[in-house]
Write an enzyme that holds these catalytic residues in place. Structure first.
Site, mmCIF file in Angstrom:
data_model
loop_
_atom_site.group_PDB
_atom_site.id
_atom_site.type_symbol
_atom_site.label_atom_id
_atom_site.label_comp_id
_atom_site.label_asym_id
_atom_site.label_seq_id
_atom_site.Cartn_x
_atom_site.Cartn_y
_atom_site.Cartn_z
ATOM 1 C CE LYS A 14 -5.328 -2.006 0.091
ATOM 2 N NZ LYS A 14 -5.677 -0.883 0.324
ATOM 3 C CB SER A 28 -0.829 -0.026 1.116
ATOM 4 O OG SER A 28 -1.910 0.990 1.028
ATOM 5 C CG ASP A 31 7.816 5.031 -11.862
ATOM 6 O OD1 ASP A 31 8.571 4.062 -11.904
ATOM 7 O OD2 ASP A 31 6.388 4.795 -12.001
#
Length: 467
Positions: A319, A294, A305
């Site tokens: 998740k 999560s 990224d």
């Protein structure tokens, strides 16, 4: 006045098409409404029949709550109904202190599974491990239980005991673990000085004060200039989305941190970096494993990224769904999955997780220590009467109080010396000696700084040799 008959005809056709389309839409909506009404009629009829003719008197609220739970059971395991007493407890859990065992659970393949025990909680101290499967609580089977029902099973007063029946990989038979419930006070940020400007921070979960505590810890470290940082998100089950965004924002100068997209793909919410990042000028490594979930995956994905960090370890839990918590009129609540998370590059985290840039498997520390080939060669420091190095002089002074010649019993002397040496290990030595993945991350961090230094010089440093 002349009328363009051709244009008038086209307009008439368009009006007819619009009317027909509106009628079709109305008919479809009416059919859907009629179908829903018919289903609700069935529910109302069954409820009335049960209330009137069931062999014993029933509690209407209990029946309705049960119906809601059954309805939500058809959805994903993170969508749950929270009765008033559970919703009240749920509201306190993100404040950083609550009562219970201190575990994050999920339902995997219809089996109640530990994502992670929260560090320094009753479950952690009892030896509960990530991946443990709970097949019974106090002798009651967990088969078919929702997350909310399982949580309710395990709740209780502080000081009371509960017994979890655990199935663990590597064990042939299930076994019981007794845990005494207590106040679960979470310290989500745990820093360790790795010396020489290198630092390690363990983030155990994302609660109300996580970003504030992390910023404070890094401000203290920055006083002596940070050369490199390891952020450890292993076994971090997640927590508050806004804290994941704020933690990421500490390291990213601009760009996307995370996107959330619900049923309407056109309605996209994007969290951007605020351009107030304070910690951008040092190498950063993020550690994850299969129990990082999560919010921890959001941070790892954002830093990866945006090319701000190297992610190391093992692929994370996956998740990647967003839950909205809605308080209902009677004090109960609905935890409803409303969207999916996406990393800045558009990757979905759901059921995929974050793939590390460098995969490093977890290694048993004792097995790793035994696997190292001990060198038997002799070096300068092994020669009798050699000149002491500055480090050896310091160590000799430090150890002198334990190596007293007055101690007559050699065995007792050796035992005491060994234990004292263990106590004298620095936090860095204890951490790197006990955790293979952190040890590897530390080596990569130092190599990263070194290689960047070589690159900045445009040529390899001159080597000297002697014959």
């Amino acid at each position: 006045m002349k009328i363009n008959l051709k244009l008038a005809g086209i307009v008439s056709v368009l009006i007819i098409v619009v009317i027909l389309s509106a009628k079709m839409n109305f008919s479809m909506l009416a059919a859907q409404a009629e179908e829903k009404y018919s289903d609700l009629q069935n529910f109302s009829k069954v409820l009335n029949l049960v209330q009137q003719y069931y062999v014993e008197e029933v509690d209407s609220k209990k029946l309705i709550y049960g119906a809601i739970k059954g309805m939500l059971h058809e959805l994903d395991p993170h969508t749950n109904f929270l009765p008033p007493e559970i919703f009240k407890d749920f509201e306190t859990e993100t404040s950083g202190e609550f009562g219970g065992l201190g575990i994050e659970i999920s339902v995997q393949n219809n089996v109640l599974t530990i994502i992670s025990p929260i560090e320094d909680t009753p479950a952690w101290e009892a030896g509960i491990k990530p991946g443990d499967k709970i097949i019974a609580v106090d002798g009651n089977s967990t088969k078919g239980l929702s997350l909310v029902e399982a949580s309710q099973f395990m709740r209780g007063k502080k000081g009371s005991k509960t017994t979890l029946t655990i199935v663990r990989e590597g064990h042939d038979e299930p076994f019981d673990v007794a845990i005494t419930r207590g106040n679960v006070k979470i310290k989500s940020v745990k820093p360790t000085d790795l010396e020489d400007g290198y630092h390690y921070v363990k983030i155990t979960s994302f609660i109300e004060n996580t970003s504030h505590d992390l910023e404070k810890a890094l401000d203290d470290a920055q006083k002596k200039k940070i050369k490199g940082l390891i952020i450890d998100l292993r076994r971090n089950p997640g927590g508050l989305l806004d804290q994941a965004v704020k933690v990421s924002d500490l390291f990213i100068t601009d760009g996307v941190i995370v996107s959330t997209i619900g049923r309407d793909t056109k309605n996209k919410e994007v969290a951007m970096a605020s351009k107030r990042s304070k910690f951008t000028d040092f190498p950063l490594i993020v550690l994850v494993n299969e129990y990082s979930a999560s919010a921890s995956e959001i941070v790892a994905g954002a830093l990866q990224d945006n090319h701000r960090a190297i992610v190391m370890g093992q692929r994370s839990f996956g998740k990647g769904s967003v839950q909205s918590v809605i308080k209902l009129g009677d004090g109960s609540g609905l935890k409803l999955t409303v969207a999916r998370y996406y990393t800045p590059s558009g990757r979905s985290i759901q059921a995929e997780g974050i793939t590390p840039d460098i995969e490093v498997e977890e290694v048993d520390t004792d097995a790793f220590a035994k696997a190292i080939i001990k060198s038997k060669s002799t070096r300068e420091k092994d020669m009798a009467g050699h000149l002491l190095s500055e480090k050896e002089k310091t160590e000799k002074k430090r150890d002198s109080k334990y190596l007293s010649a007055k101690e007559a019993n050699l065995t007792a002397w050796w035992k005491e010396t060994s234990s004292k040496k263990e106590e004298l290990k620095s936090p860095k030595e204890k951490l790197l000696g006990a955790d293979y993945q952190v040890y590897q991350a530390y080596n990569y961090l130092k190599a990263w700084k070194l290689m960047n230094g070589i690159k900045a010089n445009d040529k390899a440093p001159e080597r000297t040799s002697s014959l």
